[in-house]
Design an enzyme around this catalytic site. Sequence first.
Site, PDB file in Angstrom:
ATOM      1  N   HIS A   1      -6.058  -7.644  12.765  1.00 59.63           N
ATOM      2  CA  HIS A   1      -4.839  -6.825  12.772  1.00 59.63           C
ATOM      3  C   HIS A   1      -4.401  -6.604  14.213  1.00 59.63           C
ATOM      4  O   HIS A   1      -5.217  -6.288  15.077  1.00 59.63           O
ATOM      5  CB  HIS A   1      -5.104  -5.490  12.074  1.00 59.63           C
ATOM      6  CG  HIS A   1      -3.854  -4.746  11.724  1.00 59.63           C
ATOM      7  ND1 HIS A   1      -2.743  -5.348  11.165  1.00 59.63           N
ATOM      8  CD2 HIS A   1      -3.524  -3.433  11.841  1.00 59.63           C
ATOM      9  CE1 HIS A   1      -1.801  -4.442  10.968  1.00 59.63           C
ATOM     10  NE2 HIS A   1      -2.242  -3.278  11.379  1.00 59.63           N
TER      11      HIS A   1
ATOM     12  N   TYR B   1      13.586  31.261   8.553  1.00 59.74           N
ATOM     13  CA  TYR B   1      12.291  31.851   8.929  1.00 59.74           C
ATOM     14  C   TYR B   1      12.133  31.877  10.443  1.00 59.74           C
ATOM     15  O   TYR B   1      12.511  30.914  11.124  1.00 59.74           O
ATOM     16  CB  TYR B   1      11.145  31.007   8.374  1.00 59.74           C
ATOM     17  CG  TYR B   1      10.887  31.171   6.894  1.00 59.74           C
ATOM     18  CD1 TYR B   1      10.560  32.406   6.354  1.00 59.74           C
ATOM     19  CD2 TYR B   1      10.937  30.065   6.053  1.00 59.74           C
ATOM     20  CE1 TYR B   1      10.297  32.539   4.987  1.00 59.74           C
ATOM     21  CE2 TYR B   1      10.680  30.180   4.694  1.00 59.74           C
ATOM     22  CZ  TYR B   1      10.356  31.429   4.171  1.00 59.74           C
ATOM     23  OH  TYR B   1      10.097  31.552   2.833  1.00 59.74           O
TER      24      TYR B   1
ATOM     25  N   ASP C   1      11.356  24.392   0.384  1.00 53.33           N
ATOM     26  CA  ASP C   1      12.218  23.769  -0.621  1.00 53.33           C
ATOM     27  C   ASP C   1      13.690  23.685  -0.217  1.00 53.33           C
ATOM     28  O   ASP C   1      14.504  23.218  -1.015  1.00 53.33           O
ATOM     29  CB  ASP C   1      12.154  24.587  -1.926  1.00 53.33           C
ATOM     30  CG  ASP C   1      10.746  24.981  -2.269  1.00 53.33           C
ATOM     31  OD1 ASP C   1       9.911  24.073  -2.450  1.00 53.33           O
ATOM     32  OD2 ASP C   1      10.450  26.193  -2.307  1.00 53.33           O
TER      33      ASP C   1
ATOM     34  N   LYS D   1       0.857  -1.202   0.000  1.00 54.00           N
ATOM     35  CA  LYS D   1       0.000   0.000   0.000  1.00 54.00           C
ATOM     36  C   LYS D   1       0.887   1.245   0.000  1.00 54.00           C
ATOM     37  O   LYS D   1       2.082   1.170   0.311  1.00 54.00           O
ATOM     38  CB  LYS D   1      -0.906  -0.023   1.224  1.00 54.00           C
ATOM     39  CG  LYS D   1      -0.165   0.004   2.549  1.00 54.00           C
ATOM     40  CD  LYS D   1      -1.086  -0.349   3.716  1.00 54.00           C
ATOM     41  CE  LYS D   1      -0.316  -0.309   5.028  1.00 54.00           C
ATOM     42  NZ  LYS D   1      -1.059  -0.978   6.105  1.00 54.00           N
TER      43      LYS D   1
ATOM     44  N   ARG E   1       1.234 -11.042   6.647  1.00 49.03           N
ATOM     45  CA  ARG E   1       1.200  -9.780   5.895  1.00 49.03           C
ATOM     46  C   ARG E   1       2.419  -8.939   6.245  1.00 49.03           C
ATOM     47  O   ARG E   1       2.494  -8.359   7.305  1.00 49.03           O
ATOM     48  CB  ARG E   1      -0.072  -8.982   6.225  1.00 49.03           C
ATOM     49  CG  ARG E   1      -1.368  -9.727   5.945  1.00 49.03           C
ATOM     50  CD  ARG E   1      -2.588  -8.831   6.133  1.00 49.03           C
ATOM     51  NE  ARG E   1      -2.640  -8.178   7.416  1.00 49.03           N
ATOM     52  CZ  ARG E   1      -3.253  -8.662   8.497  1.00 49.03           C
ATOM     53  NH1 ARG E   1      -3.886  -9.820   8.454  1.00 49.03           N
ATOM     54  NH2 ARG E   1      -3.253  -7.982   9.624  1.00 49.03           N
TER      55      ARG E   1
ATOM     56  N   ARG F   1     -10.715  -0.522  14.813  1.00 46.87           N
ATOM     57  CA  ARG F   1     -10.592   0.241  13.562  1.00 46.87           C
ATOM     58  C   ARG F   1     -11.629  -0.294  12.584  1.00 46.87           C
ATOM     59  O   ARG F   1     -12.620   0.366  12.306  1.00 46.87           O
ATOM     60  CB  ARG F   1      -9.166   0.137  13.011  1.00 46.87           C
ATOM     61  CG  ARG F   1      -8.947   0.926  11.739  1.00 46.87           C
ATOM     62  CD  ARG F   1      -7.491   1.000  11.317  1.00 46.87           C
ATOM     63  NE  ARG F   1      -6.929  -0.276  10.896  1.00 46.87           N
ATOM     64  CZ  ARG F   1      -5.695  -0.412  10.421  1.00 46.87           C
ATOM     65  NH1 ARG F   1      -4.898   0.643  10.301  1.00 46.87           N
ATOM     66  NH2 ARG F   1      -5.243  -1.589  10.047  1.00 46.87           N
TER      67      ARG F   1
ATOM     68  N   CYS G   1      12.447  24.974   5.396  1.00 44.82           N
ATOM     69  CA  CYS G   1      11.607  25.771   4.492  1.00 44.82           C
ATOM     70  C   CYS G   1      10.871  24.822   3.536  1.00 44.82           C
ATOM     71  O   CYS G   1      11.070  23.614   3.573  1.00 44.82           O
ATOM     72  CB  CYS G   1      12.448  26.738   3.669  1.00 44.82           C
ATOM     73  SG  CYS G   1      13.665  27.690   4.580  1.00 44.82           S
TER      74      CYS G   1
HETATM   75  C1  LIG Z   1      -0.277  -1.858   6.861  1.00 46.88           C
HETATM   76  C2  LIG Z   1      -0.826  -3.145   7.319  1.00 46.88           C
HETATM   77  C3  LIG Z   1       0.006  -4.260   7.469  1.00 46.88           C
HETATM   78  C4  LIG Z   1       1.506  -4.202   7.360  1.00 46.88           C
HETATM   79  O1  LIG Z   1       2.041  -3.812   8.609  1.00 46.88           O
HETATM   80  P1  LIG Z   1       3.618  -3.748   8.835  1.00 46.88           P
HETATM   81  O2  LIG Z   1       3.753  -3.316  10.247  1.00 46.88           O
HETATM   82  O3  LIG Z   1       4.125  -2.714   7.878  1.00 46.88           O
HETATM   83  O4  LIG Z   1       4.145  -5.096   8.548  1.00 46.88           O
HETATM   84  C5  LIG Z   1      -0.586  -5.476   7.742  1.00 46.88           C
HETATM   85  N1  LIG Z   1      -1.926  -5.569   7.898  1.00 46.88           N
HETATM   86  C6  LIG Z   1      -2.744  -4.517   7.807  1.00 46.88           C
HETATM   87  C7  LIG Z   1      -4.196  -4.696   8.001  1.00 46.88           C
HETATM   88  C8  LIG Z   1      -2.225  -3.251   7.533  1.00 46.88           C
HETATM   89  O5  LIG Z   1      -3.046  -2.203   7.467  1.00 46.88           O
END
Ligand SMILES: *Cc1c(COP(=O)(O)O)cnc(C)c1O
Length: 359
Positions: A158, A256, A305, A36, A212, A128, A303
């Site tokens: 998760h 700045y 840039d 992602k 994952r 979530r 800044c």
């Molecule tokens: C982003 C995400 C991951 C990956 O997590 P890492 O800590 O980068 O390995 C896995 N599962 C879900 C649902 C996520 O949103």
Amino acid sequence: MLRRSWVEISTETVLTNYRTYRAALPASMEVMAVVKANAYGHGDRELAPMLQRAGCGHFAVSNLEEAVTLRESGITGQILILGYTPASEAAALREYRITQALLNEEHAASFTGTGILAHCAVDTGMNRIGLDASDPAACEKAVREAAGKVELTGLFTHLCVADTADGRDFTLHQLATFRAVAERVRDLRLPWVHCMNSAGGLRYPAYGTLCRLGIILYGLKPDVSNELPEGIMPAMTWKSVVSMVKAVHPGETIGYGRTFTAEREMRVATIPTGYADGYSRALSNRGSVVIRGRRAPIVGRICMDQFMVDVSELPEVRAEDEVILMGPGYTAEDMAGDAGTISYEVVCGISDRVTKLWK
Ligand SMILES: *Cc1c(COP(=O)(O)O)cnc(C)c1O
């Protein structure tokens, strides 16, 4: 290429990270590469096909655009959208054979009869997304209902504190809750049951058929307190150059808001990268860069840039010297610590104005 601000990404390092982590997982478990946000800023179109050639058959993204990008760059395996897609996009999900996470009962019901591939998200305590797993019987019922509405091929949760030692009890509780639900729906024979992220897979007994992997593929730690397995290395280096060097005299200020005042004779180098490149303004008067192998501290505010660093201790520094903004000598974790954030946000935040080079 204009040598102003660029990142170098080692595709070989990403491959090594993948293979190293893969080798530590049970053979029954496959890797789902989490790509992602343009592979955490590392380039999804470049890295996903390479991971596919190395044997990775599963990819996760956050939304439909990212999923379609992967299909169009030649990804043939499973692509799971971890976040929200409205049911009005069901035709696109089907056309591209993309698997959608079902966020709750209502979201699942909205896809009734569309024939999409889906995994049920299960909420084991992050609050979530996901079907509430606190009552396993009710959660089981919701998963069974979803299975009657779409082509259900998976179940996942998760972990929200798998990266730190004091999150151990809660993580074990999340894993047990997930397992209870997964076992109740065993007869559905869902092929993809998954609960491990990078930190979970590193620190907890493997459970499920997929792991994952996000941050660790890119060689970064889920939390600064973690030890990475031997052989896992950061894949990205962010570079810029010195555009000019000047003398600053006692009593003068820099940048700045005049937030930095010279207390002695100084040599100050200007770097042509700024917050419009994703270089955090939170690094003002806090971060460092590396020039000729040595650190130079940031002076004054970042800044849009440009920003300035103190090279008083580095008399050999000249205009056009290469500067490491993030990489060996000042890591993404160092930068994140100085900016008060996490390495995930640092690498995702590098803007499109920064040239990407894959080697
Ligand atoms: C982003 C995400 C991951 C990956 O997590 P890492 O800590 O980068 O390995 C896995 N599962 C879900 C649902 C996520 O949103």
